[in-house]
Design a protein around this motif. Structure first.
Motif, PDB file in Angstrom:
ATOM      1  N   VAL A 328       0.861  -1.191   0.000  1.00 19.83           N
ATOM      2  CA  VAL A 328       0.000   0.000   0.000  1.00 19.83           C
ATOM      3  C   VAL A 328       0.889   1.229   0.000  1.00 19.83           C
ATOM      4  O   VAL A 328       1.845   1.321   0.784  1.00 19.83           O
ATOM      5  CB  VAL A 328      -0.930   0.013   1.230  1.00 19.83           C
ATOM      6  N   CYS A 329       0.590   2.188  -0.877  1.00 21.34           N
ATOM      7  CA  CYS A 329       1.370   3.427  -0.975  1.00 21.34           C
ATOM      8  C   CYS A 329       0.446   4.632  -0.830  1.00 21.34           C
ATOM      9  O   CYS A 329      -0.718   4.594  -1.246  1.00 21.34           O
ATOM     10  CB  CYS A 329       2.079   3.534  -2.326  1.00 21.34           C
ATOM     11  N   VAL A 330       1.004   5.688  -0.276  1.00 20.21           N
ATOM     12  CA  VAL A 330       0.375   7.003  -0.340  1.00 20.21           C
ATOM     13  C   VAL A 330       1.387   7.919  -1.008  1.00 20.21           C
ATOM     14  O   VAL A 330       2.501   8.119  -0.499  1.00 20.21           O
ATOM     15  CB  VAL A 330      -0.009   7.540   1.054  1.00 20.21           C
ATOM     16  N   VAL A 331       1.019   8.458  -2.168  1.00 22.38           N
ATOM     17  CA  VAL A 331       1.971   9.201  -2.986  1.00 22.38           C
ATOM     18  C   VAL A 331       1.301  10.460  -3.531  1.00 22.38           C
ATOM     19  O   VAL A 331       0.089  10.488  -3.754  1.00 22.38           O
ATOM     20  CB  VAL A 331       2.483   8.297  -4.143  1.00 22.38           C
ATOM     21  N   THR A 332       2.079  11.516  -3.711  1.00 18.62           N
ATOM     22  CA  THR A 332       1.576  12.719  -4.370  1.00 18.62           C
ATOM     23  C   THR A 332       2.353  12.916  -5.666  1.00 18.62           C
ATOM     24  O   THR A 332       3.542  12.585  -5.767  1.00 18.62           O
ATOM     25  CB  THR A 332       1.728  13.968  -3.488  1.00 18.62           C
ATOM     26  N   ILE A 333       1.665  13.482  -6.649  1.00 19.53           N
ATOM     27  CA  ILE A 333       2.266  13.785  -7.948  1.00 19.53           C
ATOM     28  C   ILE A 333       1.885  15.205  -8.331  1.00 19.53           C
ATOM     29  O   ILE A 333       0.989  15.809  -7.724  1.00 19.53           O
ATOM     30  CB  ILE A 333       1.806  12.786  -9.026  1.00 19.53           C
ATOM     31  N   GLY A 334       2.558  15.734  -9.344  1.00 20.10           N
ATOM     32  CA  GLY A 334       2.320  17.120  -9.730  1.00 20.10           C
ATOM     33  C   GLY A 334       1.213  17.303 -10.740  1.00 20.10           C
ATOM     34  O   GLY A 334       0.860  18.447 -11.074  1.00 20.10           O
ATOM     35  N   SER A 335       0.675  16.215 -11.267  1.00 17.24           N
ATOM     36  CA  SER A 335      -0.386  16.306 -12.264  1.00 17.24           C
ATOM     37  C   SER A 335      -1.591  15.496 -11.794  1.00 17.24           C
ATOM     38  O   SER A 335      -1.625  15.017 -10.661  1.00 17.24           O
ATOM     39  CB  SER A 335       0.121  15.800 -13.617  1.00 17.24           C
ATOM     40  N   GLU A 336      -2.562  15.312 -12.672  1.00 19.65           N
ATOM     41  CA  GLU A 336      -3.775  14.610 -12.272  1.00 19.65           C
ATOM     42  C   GLU A 336      -3.637  13.097 -12.345  1.00 19.65           C
ATOM     43  O   GLU A 336      -4.418  12.382 -11.724  1.00 19.65           O
ATOM     44  CB  GLU A 336      -4.945  15.066 -13.154  1.00 19.65           C
ATOM     45  N   ARG A 337      -2.662  12.586 -13.106  1.00 20.35           N
ATOM     46  CA  ARG A 337      -2.529  11.136 -13.211  1.00 20.35           C
ATOM     47  C   ARG A 337      -1.091  10.753 -13.557  1.00 20.35           C
ATOM     48  O   ARG A 337      -0.331  11.558 -14.108  1.00 20.35           O
ATOM     49  CB  ARG A 337      -3.504  10.552 -14.228  1.00 20.35           C
ATOM     50  N   ALA A 338      -0.745   9.535 -13.202  1.00 19.05           N
ATOM     51  CA  ALA A 338       0.585   9.004 -13.505  1.00 19.05           C
ATOM     52  C   ALA A 338       0.517   7.488 -13.402  1.00 19.05           C
ATOM     53  O   ALA A 338      -0.537   6.916 -13.078  1.00 19.05           O
ATOM     54  CB  ALA A 338       1.627   9.576 -12.544  1.00 19.05           C
ATOM     55  N   ARG A 339       1.648   6.812 -13.672  1.00 20.26           N
ATOM     56  CA  ARG A 339       1.732   5.360 -13.549  1.00 20.26           C
ATOM     57  C   ARG A 339       2.661   5.008 -12.389  1.00 20.26           C
ATOM     58  O   ARG A 339       3.788   5.492 -12.320  1.00 20.26           O
ATOM     59  CB  ARG A 339       2.238   4.726 -14.847  1.00 20.26           C
ATOM     60  N   LEU A 340       2.172   4.145 -11.529  1.00 19.38           N
ATOM     61  CA  LEU A 340       2.953   3.631 -10.410  1.00 19.38           C
ATOM     62  C   LEU A 340       3.330   2.185 -10.722  1.00 19.38           C
ATOM     63  O   LEU A 340       2.457   1.379 -11.055  1.00 19.38           O
ATOM     64  CB  LEU A 340       2.137   3.706  -9.119  1.00 19.38           C
ATOM     65  N   THR A 341       4.605   1.857 -10.617  1.00 21.09           N
ATOM     66  CA  THR A 341       5.074   0.513 -10.965  1.00 21.09           C
ATOM     67  C   THR A 341       5.778  -0.125  -9.771  1.00 21.09           C
ATOM     68  O   THR A 341       6.594   0.511  -9.099  1.00 21.09           O
ATOM     69  CB  THR A 341       6.039   0.559 -12.162  1.00 21.09           C
ATOM     70  N   LEU A 342       5.445  -1.375  -9.527  1.00 24.29           N
ATOM     71  CA  LEU A 342       6.075  -2.176  -8.480  1.00 24.29           C
ATOM     72  C   LEU A 342       6.776  -3.363  -9.134  1.00 24.29           C
ATOM     73  O   LEU A 342       6.171  -4.083  -9.943  1.00 24.29           O
ATOM     74  CB  LEU A 342       5.013  -2.670  -7.495  1.00 24.29           C
ATOM     75  N   ARG A 343       8.050  -3.588  -8.782  1.00 27.09           N
ATOM     76  CA  ARG A 343       8.788  -4.747  -9.267  1.00 27.09           C
ATOM     77  C   ARG A 343       9.272  -5.558  -8.075  1.00 27.09           C
ATOM     78  O   ARG A 343       9.709  -5.007  -7.061  1.00 27.09           O
ATOM     79  CB  ARG A 343       9.994  -4.317 -10.102  1.00 27.09           C
ATOM     80  N   ALA A 344       9.210  -6.883  -8.221  1.00 27.64           N
ATOM     81  CA  ALA A 344       9.680  -7.763  -7.144  1.00 27.64           C
ATOM     82  C   ALA A 344       9.903  -9.155  -7.703  1.00 27.64           C
ATOM     83  O   ALA A 344       8.981  -9.762  -8.256  1.00 27.64           O
ATOM     84  CB  ALA A 344       8.664  -7.819  -6.005  1.00 27.64           C
ATOM     85  N   GLY A 345      11.129  -9.669  -7.592  1.00 24.53           N
ATOM     86  CA  GLY A 345      11.423 -11.043  -7.952  1.00 24.53           C
ATOM     87  C   GLY A 345      10.955 -11.457  -9.327  1.00 24.53           C
ATOM     88  O   GLY A 345      10.386 -12.537  -9.497  1.00 24.53           O
ATOM     89  N   GLY A 346      11.165 -10.634 -10.327  1.00 24.56           N
ATOM     90  CA  GLY A 346      10.738 -10.952 -11.688  1.00 24.56           C
ATOM     91  C   GLY A 346       9.304 -10.579 -11.985  1.00 24.56           C
ATOM     92  O   GLY A 346       8.847 -10.695 -13.132  1.00 24.56           O
ATOM     93  N   LEU A 347       8.571 -10.142 -10.989  1.00 24.73           N
ATOM     94  CA  LEU A 347       7.186  -9.700 -11.175  1.00 24.73           C
ATOM     95  C   LEU A 347       7.153  -8.195 -11.393  1.00 24.73           C
ATOM     96  O   LEU A 347       7.978  -7.448 -10.870  1.00 24.73           O
ATOM     97  CB  LEU A 347       6.335 -10.055  -9.958  1.00 24.73           C
ATOM     98  N   ARG A 348       6.154  -7.757 -12.142  1.00 27.32           N
ATOM     99  CA  ARG A 348       5.992  -6.331 -12.409  1.00 27.32           C
ATOM    100  C   ARG A 348       4.500  -6.010 -12.425  1.00 27.32           C
ATOM    101  O   ARG A 348       3.737  -6.654 -13.151  1.00 27.32           O
ATOM    102  CB  ARG A 348       6.644  -5.961 -13.745  1.00 27.32           C
TER     103      ARG A 348
END
Length: 403
Positions: A328-348
């Motif tokens: 779970v993340c809480v993140v702020t960005i400078g625009s209205e939308r963006a892409r959040l990517t998580l990588r772990a052990g060959g998974l994306r």
């Protein structure tokens, strides 16, 4: 309401009623309902006041029993319920000295016992008795909900005095220090009470509201990892309960000295669900906060606000204390939308996030299999306020001693 406390003393207004009702209806009742499906269930609200919360809960529950000492507040609650066509509320005015006995009379009937913004207004003895009574009254498979209880371990008392460290002072020192409070109504009433006698000052301070911490709950429930089944950093609450710097710092400290504690006890508002009977800790999964370290991330930068600033498309290295498949993340960005990517052990896993620029966005990411090492990136410059993992309640890892 707490014994000796009235709606007038708290300054409740029609606008205040609507605001409290809206938060209960839109945030806390859905969270309760997700953990204890309320349809057909009996809820007992200790200190139901003017019904702002009662009406929100009753709209989904089978039956709501509301007990309060304030006749005027209970009258308003009855009127508000009638206006909303709610006929499943049993609201009762009870003398302060009889309220615990009245709660006890409902033993075996209650699926959910609710303390909403009330335990902080009790003396320590009353607080402990109320928690013990809750364990006695709730059905073995029911739950106890504590909502909006200020945490004395967070640096500033935002609830009552508006002073740093006030809730951590010994009672005598707090009473001597009340004239430093910037809150005029609190300061004057406390000075008046203190001038009457010391006991009057202590009681007045309790009725205004003092923070609690894991200590009271541990005295009543014992091993809290076997009783706390929800709350704190639950994604359903994070939209309303923003994560602040002093909470992040407290979480990091408790991870080192009391890793067995469930994570809700590092939040300023203690919002928790408790099982009256012990459950297996490994079956009790909660969102545990990450320590917000940047030593393994070349371009990530810690800020004075206990957040992490991350440049566009740069990776934040995150290590969990145990394998997990939910982040779970809480993140702020400078625009209205963006892409959040998580990588772990060959998974994306990539997720589109959207919201008002510079306002926190809550995002949940699920992996196909568990991992304990991750990297996170956002398609534009971002700031992480919080990263957490779903783990068993008592699965924190102590920081090794330097000795």
């Amino acid at each position: 309401m707490a014994p000796g406390q009235t709606e007038d003393e708290l300054g409740y207004t029609p606008q205040h009623w609507e605001a409290r009702h809206e938060v209960a209806r839109d945030v806390f009742v859905p969270w309760l309902d997700a953990n204890v499906p309320l349809a057909g269930k009996t809820v007992l609200e200790y200190g139901s006041g003017n019904g702002a919360v009662s009406c929100a809960v009753a709209a989904r529950a089978g039956r709501l029993i509301g007990l309060d000492i304030d006749e005027g507040a209970v009258g308003e609650a009855s009127r508000r319920a009638a206006e909303r066509g709610l006929d499943n509320l049993e609201l009762e005015v009870v003398a302060a000295e009889a309220i615990f006995d009245r709660v006890r009379a409902h033993a075996g009937e209650v699926d959910l016992l609710l303390f909403y913004a009330v335990l902080e207004h009790l003396t320590l003895d009353e607080r402990l008795e109320a928690l013990r009574l809750a364990r006695e009254v709730v059905r073995p498979d029911g739950l106890i909900a504590v909502i909006e209880l200020p945490n004395r371990l967070v640096d500033t008392d935002y609830h009552t005095s508006l002073l740093p460290f006030f809730d951590q002072l010994p009672e005598e020192l707090a009473l001597a220090y009340v004239d430093r409070s910037p809150r005029a109504d609190f300061r004057q009433q406390m000075l008046d009470a203190r001038a009457t006698d010391a006991d009057g000052g202590r009681l007045a301070l309790a009725r205004w509201g003092t923070g609690a911490s894991f200590h009271e709950f541990e005295l009543v429930f014992g091993d809290l990892s076997r009783h706390v089944v929800g709350g704190g950093y639950d994604p359903m609450l994070l939209g309303d309960r923003k994560v602040h710097a002093d909470e992040t710092a407290l979480a990091r400290y408790l991870e080192g000295v009391r890793p067995d504690l469930p994570p809700p006890f590092s939040r300023y508002w203690i919002d928790i669900l408790l099982s009256p009977t012990p459950i297996a800790p490994e079956a009790n999964r909660l969102i545990r906060p990450w320590s917000m370290e940047t030593r393994l991330s070349r371009r990530a930068r810690s800020t004075r606000w206990e957040t992490i600033a991350l440049p566009k498309r740069r990776w934040l290295r995150v290590e969990a204390p145990a394998p997990t498949g939910r982040v779970v993340c809480v993140v702020t960005i400078g625009s209205e939308r963006a892409r959040l990517t998580l990588r772990a052990g060959g998974l994306r896993v990539t997720k589109e996030i959207a919201g008002e620029p510079a306002h926190p966005i809550v995002a949940e990411l699920e992996l196909e299999r568990d991992a304990d090492s991750f990297t996170l990136a956002v398609s534009e410059a971002s700031s992480f306020q919080f990263v957490g993992f779903e783990l068993p309640a008592g699965s924190g890892t102590a920081i090794p001693s330097s000795e």
